[in-house]
Design an enzyme around this catalytic site. Structure first.
Site, short mmCIF file in Angstrom:
data_model
loop_
_atom_site.label_atom_id
_atom_site.label_comp_id
_atom_site.label_asym_id
_atom_site.label_seq_id
_atom_site.Cartn_x
_atom_site.Cartn_y
_atom_site.Cartn_z
CG ASN A 11 -1.79 1.20 1.34
OD1 ASN A 11 -1.83 2.02 0.43
ND2 ASN A 11 -2.50 1.32 2.47
CE LYS A 13 -0.21 3.10 4.80
NZ LYS A 13 -0.11 3.15 6.24
CD GLU A 100 -2.86 5.39 6.90
OE1 GLU A 100 -2.86 5.45 5.66
OE2 GLU A 100 -1.94 4.89 7.57
CD GLU A 168 -3.28 -2.44 7.38
OE1 GLU A 168 -2.20 -2.67 6.85
OE2 GLU A 168 -3.90 -1.37 7.19
N GLY A 174 2.78 2.24 10.84
CA GLY A 174 3.73 3.33 10.67
C GLY A 174 4.47 3.72 11.94
CB SER A 214 5.52 -1.79 11.95
OG SER A 214 5.11 -0.46 12.21
P1 13P Z 1 3.16 0.33 7.70
O1 13P Z 1 3.67 -0.96 7.08
O2 13P Z 1 3.88 1.53 7.22
O3 13P Z 1 3.03 0.23 9.17
O4 13P Z 1 1.66 0.52 7.13
C1 13P Z 1 0.75 -0.52 7.23
C2 13P Z 1 -0.47 -0.14 6.48
O5 13P Z 1 -1.20 0.74 6.89
C3 13P Z 1 -0.74 -0.84 5.21
O6 13P Z 1 -2.03 -0.59 4.76
#
Ligand code: 13P
Length: 252
Positions: A11, A13, A100, A168, A174, A214
């Site tokens: 992802n 983002k 998010e 998640e 993150g 993460s």
């Molecule tokens: P991270 O791997 O940066 O923690 O993000 C996970 C995430 O939100 C994937 O959709």
């Protein structure tokens, strides 16, 4: 898609900043992923890059995913993207209900409608669930159960088997605070027990579960082998082709 083959989704983002960089990343990921099927790999760039990224991944085994979709197909809906438009670009998976987006006001009802629209057009929804924080009393389990039951309100068993559920936990996204492999395994068992209660054992066994939060090259192997989910939804580490590839190798 065989559930026994893990699925790794990157992802991206709101990254990267330029089309050039998006294309470069797509080329790097695709070039390392020529052979089909072990594991399944998909990338979810921002909407504006889907078309160009799709051209670069087309000859590889990397498929295309979208980060969201709207639940109407056509009409006066400024700023939205429909499932038909995504399908036309060759998208196979759609991430729905990411924390998010929920934080920006997406409701359970929105998630339900988006999932139904995605299934109707034969794309695969990756529905994100997960608690904001963990408490000693284990209330986070009821939160996760509520999110699953909310989906179950609108999905038959056959439909549930077609979707992907991505666990998640928000506290792990993150932050570098990855859930432990034990946490992940416990949640895998819990989600299966909820699906068994709500539907039956076959639904629980056939619904694909991913972990996200993460995931990095140094924890992917343990999380995969001991966490017992069927793949990962990767954020930050999917923006570096070497890291993403290392995660893919860790589950291969
Ligand atoms: P991270 O791997 O940066 O923690 O993000 C996970 C995430 O939100 C994937 O959709």
């Amino acid at each position: 898609m065989k559930k026994t083959i893990p699925l790794i989704v990157g992802n991206w983002k709101l990254n990267p900043v330029t089309l050039d960089d998006a294309v470069k990343l797509a080329i790097q990921v695709a070039s390392k992923q020529k052979k089909a099927e072990v594991p399944y790999v998909s990338v979810a760039p921002p909407f504006v890059y889907l078309s160009e990224v799709g051209k670069k991944t087309k000859k590889s085994s990397v498929s295309l995913a979208a980060q969201d979709v709207y639940f109407k197909n056509i009409g006066a809906h400024t700023g939205e993207i429909s499932i038909l438009q995504l399908k036309d670009l060759g998208v196979e998976f759609v991430i729905i209900g990411h924390s998010e987006r929920r934080a920006m006001g997406e409701t359970d009802e929105d998630v339900q409608q988006k999932v139904l629209m995605t299934i109707k057009h034969r794309l695969i929804p990756i529905v994100c669930i997960g608690e904001r924080e963990r408490d000693e009393q284990g209330h986070f389990f009821s939160f996760v159960e509520k999110q699953i039951r909310c989906l179950a309100k609108v999905l038959s068993s056959a439909q549930m088997k077609k979707i992907v559920i991505a666990y998640e936990p928000i506290w792990a996204i993150g932050t570098g605070n990855t859930a432990t492999a034990d946490d992940v395994r416990e949640m895998q068992l819990f989600i299966e027990s909820v699906l068994t209660k709500v539907y039956d054992r076959s639904t629980a066994k056939n619904t694909r579960l991913l972990y996200g939060g993460s995931v990095k090259p140094n924890n992917a192997k343990e999380l995969h082998e001991e966490g017992n989910m069927n793949g990962f939804l990767v954020g930050g580490a999917s923006l570096k082709a070497d890291d993403f590839t290392a995660i893919i190798k860790a589950v291969s």
